[in-house]
Design a protein around this motif. Structure first.
Motif, mmCIF file in Angstrom:
data_model
loop_
_atom_site.group_PDB
_atom_site.id
_atom_site.type_symbol
_atom_site.label_atom_id
_atom_site.label_comp_id
_atom_site.label_asym_id
_atom_site.label_seq_id
_atom_site.Cartn_x
_atom_site.Cartn_y
_atom_site.Cartn_z
ATOM 1 N N ARG A 166 102.585 40.767 6.606
ATOM 2 C CA ARG A 166 102.265 41.915 5.931
ATOM 3 C C ARG A 166 101.046 41.326 5.207
ATOM 4 O O ARG A 166 99.853 41.980 4.955
ATOM 5 N N ILE A 167 100.808 39.685 4.922
ATOM 6 C CA ILE A 167 100.468 39.571 4.189
ATOM 7 C C ILE A 167 98.831 39.642 4.715
ATOM 8 O O ILE A 167 97.559 39.506 4.141
ATOM 9 N N LEU A 168 98.667 38.830 6.029
ATOM 10 C CA LEU A 168 97.860 38.826 7.365
ATOM 11 C C LEU A 168 97.274 40.477 7.550
ATOM 12 O O LEU A 168 95.901 40.571 6.985
ATOM 13 N N THR A 169 98.449 41.530 7.205
ATOM 14 C CA THR A 169 96.896 42.496 7.275
ATOM 15 C C THR A 169 96.481 43.055 6.370
ATOM 16 O O THR A 169 95.895 43.666 6.497
ATOM 17 N N LYS A 170 97.445 43.034 4.701
ATOM 18 C CA LYS A 170 97.042 43.408 3.941
ATOM 19 C C LYS A 170 95.456 42.872 3.365
ATOM 20 O O LYS A 170 95.085 43.674 3.057
ATOM 21 N N LEU A 207 98.981 42.572 -3.064
ATOM 22 C CA LEU A 207 100.295 41.615 -2.153
ATOM 23 C C LEU A 207 100.615 42.024 -3.345
ATOM 24 O O LEU A 207 100.697 42.069 -4.486
ATOM 25 N N THR A 208 102.456 41.929 -2.754
ATOM 26 C CA THR A 208 103.163 42.197 -4.050
ATOM 27 C C THR A 208 103.897 41.412 -4.593
ATOM 28 O O THR A 208 103.142 39.728 -4.195
ATOM 29 N N VAL A 218 95.721 29.713 8.861
ATOM 30 C CA VAL A 218 94.154 29.101 8.119
ATOM 31 C C VAL A 218 93.907 29.793 7.493
ATOM 32 O O VAL A 218 93.887 29.248 6.188
ATOM 33 N N GLN A 219 93.645 31.408 7.591
ATOM 34 C CA GLN A 219 92.250 31.861 6.570
ATOM 35 C C GLN A 219 93.604 32.612 5.212
ATOM 36 O O GLN A 219 92.786 32.544 4.614
ATOM 37 N N ALA A 220 94.754 32.578 5.538
ATOM 38 C CA ALA A 220 95.485 32.971 4.275
ATOM 39 C C ALA A 220 95.606 31.350 3.976
ATOM 40 O O ALA A 220 95.307 31.882 2.073
#
Length: 219
Positions: free
Chosen positions: A195-199, A158-159, A206-208
């Motif tokens: 983007r966060i979920l994809t990366k 992540l950035t 929830v998983q994040a």
């Protein structure tokens, strides 16, 4: 017409289960396709009934809701089910385990019927259901016990901005609150979340949240 959302209700308390079934079946866009009182039966029924959403209690005989959720929605499942956990505050120590097992969200058993129905519809779309305030209380309370031992940020893809958004998600902020905090639009927040979920190869918010706490990104 759109087919109704198919719901499997699993709760070992007959009165609670009957109440849930009555509330759900009264909605034209929802349909209870099965009900049961233990996790193993829920797993078995889900395999044949193919519900869109499984409403899952946590403490049940034969197989508890956490293990049943893992079998229905966990990583590596060919056709994972969307599980909405229904719990009480005195069982909140189990909520994190349920989220790690693959649950798409959770509600409290004393939630009003409108909130329950909204939760089922939300989870059915593939979105996560995490009430911001409940997230702060439940996940935050157990952050110390789930803190990982390894370093957490060195290998993240992540950035810095995406990490900032992820931390705010884990703090329980909704998209509009994140937008206000960072002075950006809600559409931009949605883009960051996607983007966060994809990366990170995560299914939903929830998983994040679980990822952020496991990686020690939230203090």
């Amino acid at each position: 017409m759109t087919a109704p959302i198919r719901v499997l209700v699993c709760d070992d308390q007959v009165l609670v289960r009957t109440g849930l079934v009555t509330i759900i079946d009264a909605q034209p866009d929802l349909e209870v396709v099965g009900e049961c009182g233990d996790g193993q039966t829920a797993v078995d029924l889900a395999g044949t009934l193919r519900p869109d959403v499984v409403l899952m209690d946590l403490r049940m005989p034969v197989l508890d809701g956490i293990e049943a959720t893992r079998l229905l929605a966990g990583a590596g499942i060919a056709q994972p089910a969307k599980v909405l956990v229904v719990t009480t505050f005195n069982l909140d120590e189990y909520v994190y385990q349920a989220l790690r097992s693959g649950a798409s969200g959770f509600l409290l058993k004393d939630a009003p019927p409108a909130q329950l129905l909204h939760g089922i519809r939300t989870v059915a779309t593939g979105a996560a259901l995490l009430d911001p305030e409940v997230t702060r209380q439940l996940v935050g309370r157990y952050a110390s016990r789930i803190r990982p031992t390894e370093d957490t940020t060195q290998d993240t893809p992540l950035t810095p901005r995406e990490l900032e958004v992820l931390r705010l998600i884990a703090d329980g902020l909704a998209n509009r609150e994140i937008a206000a905090t960072l002075s950006i639009s809600q559409e931009t927040v949605k883009t960051f979340v996607s983007r966060i979920l994809t990366k990170l190869d995560l299914r939903d918010r929830v998983q994040a949240v679980v990822y952020a706490y496991r990686r020690g990104l939230v203090t």
